[in-house]
Write an enzyme that holds these catalytic residues in place. Sequence first.
Site, PDB file in Angstrom:
ATOM      1  N   THR A 153     -19.580  54.765  51.816  1.00 17.07           N
ATOM      2  CA  THR A 153     -18.631  54.424  52.866  1.00 17.07           C
ATOM      3  C   THR A 153     -18.237  52.962  52.718  1.00 17.07           C
ATOM      4  O   THR A 153     -19.108  52.084  52.656  1.00 17.07           O
ATOM      5  CB  THR A 153     -19.224  54.662  54.273  1.00 17.07           C
ATOM      6  OG1 THR A 153     -19.598  56.037  54.387  1.00 17.07           O
ATOM      7  CG2 THR A 153     -18.204  54.327  55.364  1.00 17.07           C
ATOM      8  N   GLY A 154     -16.943  52.726  52.626  1.00 17.52           N
ATOM      9  CA  GLY A 154     -16.399  51.374  52.650  1.00 17.52           C
ATOM     10  C   GLY A 154     -15.931  51.087  54.071  1.00 17.52           C
ATOM     11  O   GLY A 154     -15.346  51.956  54.714  1.00 17.52           O
ATOM     12  N   ALA A 198     -12.713  52.585  58.078  1.00 17.59           N
ATOM     13  CA  ALA A 198     -13.735  53.069  57.148  1.00 17.59           C
ATOM     14  C   ALA A 198     -13.169  54.185  56.289  1.00 17.59           C
ATOM     15  O   ALA A 198     -12.226  54.876  56.685  1.00 17.59           O
ATOM     16  CB  ALA A 198     -14.965  53.565  57.917  1.00 17.59           C
ATOM     17  N   ASP A 199     -13.760  54.356  55.126  1.00 15.03           N
ATOM     18  CA  ASP A 199     -13.445  55.481  54.255  1.00 15.03           C
ATOM     19  C   ASP A 199     -14.727  55.936  53.572  1.00 15.03           C
ATOM     20  O   ASP A 199     -15.487  55.099  53.071  1.00 15.03           O
ATOM     21  CB  ASP A 199     -12.396  55.108  53.200  1.00 15.03           C
ATOM     22  CG  ASP A 199     -11.931  56.335  52.457  1.00 15.03           C
ATOM     23  OD1 ASP A 199     -11.239  57.177  53.084  1.00 15.03           O
ATOM     24  OD2 ASP A 199     -12.288  56.500  51.279  1.00 15.03           O
ATOM     25  N   THR A 200     -14.960  57.228  53.588  1.00 18.56           N
ATOM     26  CA  THR A 200     -16.174  57.790  52.987  1.00 18.56           C
ATOM     27  C   THR A 200     -15.779  58.699  51.837  1.00 18.56           C
ATOM     28  O   THR A 200     -14.870  59.524  51.967  1.00 18.56           O
ATOM     29  CB  THR A 200     -16.982  58.580  54.035  1.00 18.56           C
ATOM     30  OG1 THR A 200     -17.336  57.697  55.102  1.00 18.56           O
ATOM     31  CG2 THR A 200     -18.256  59.163  53.423  1.00 18.56           C
TER      32      THR A 200
END
Length: 191
Positions: free
Chosen positions: A109-110, A73-75
């Site tokens: 978020t991805g 994840a990346d936010t």
Amino acid sequence: MEDLSQKTIILASKSPRRKELLSALGLTFKTDVKEVDESYPDTMNGAAVALYIAGKKAEAFDVVYDNELVITADTIVCVDDLILGKPKDYDEAFQMLTRLSGKRHEVITGVALKTRDRIRTFHEVTAVYFNQLNDEQIKYYIENFEPYDKAGAYGIQEWIGAVAVRHIDGSYTNVMGLPTAKLYNELIKLL
């Protein structure tokens, strides 16, 4: 979620908040983090950036076995057409929080789910509305909560969330770094 118990779930994150949120879903998992360059093309913005970086984190796992599932994840935080990542120091954290003060911003978020034969990505967007903050409040937060590992220089679950967040539209857990309801539904689709 019984079928997921047959999988070895790997959370590719150092974030204590993501670990806590994934545990709240009742999942058993281990953590393994690969170092990834989190830069992105200048032409990207918003959700595309979060998805791109989450995808890069997933691709860093060269080998994923049949019984494994990797979650990355990346936010990011977006305000005034700017992307705010993690602040590198006190001054940058102060600038970020000053920029967010009194405004609406988006937390995106991805997430990438990687199995042996594919990567499935999705994202979540939450609108967050901040009250006006003065310099003393921002200084107090930075000095007492050290927000250097958080996109936009804040954690909604901390003091600043209690005093600065007027309201949100969307997922609270997304603002913490992992949209659990959407993640749960995506995991069910994988079964």
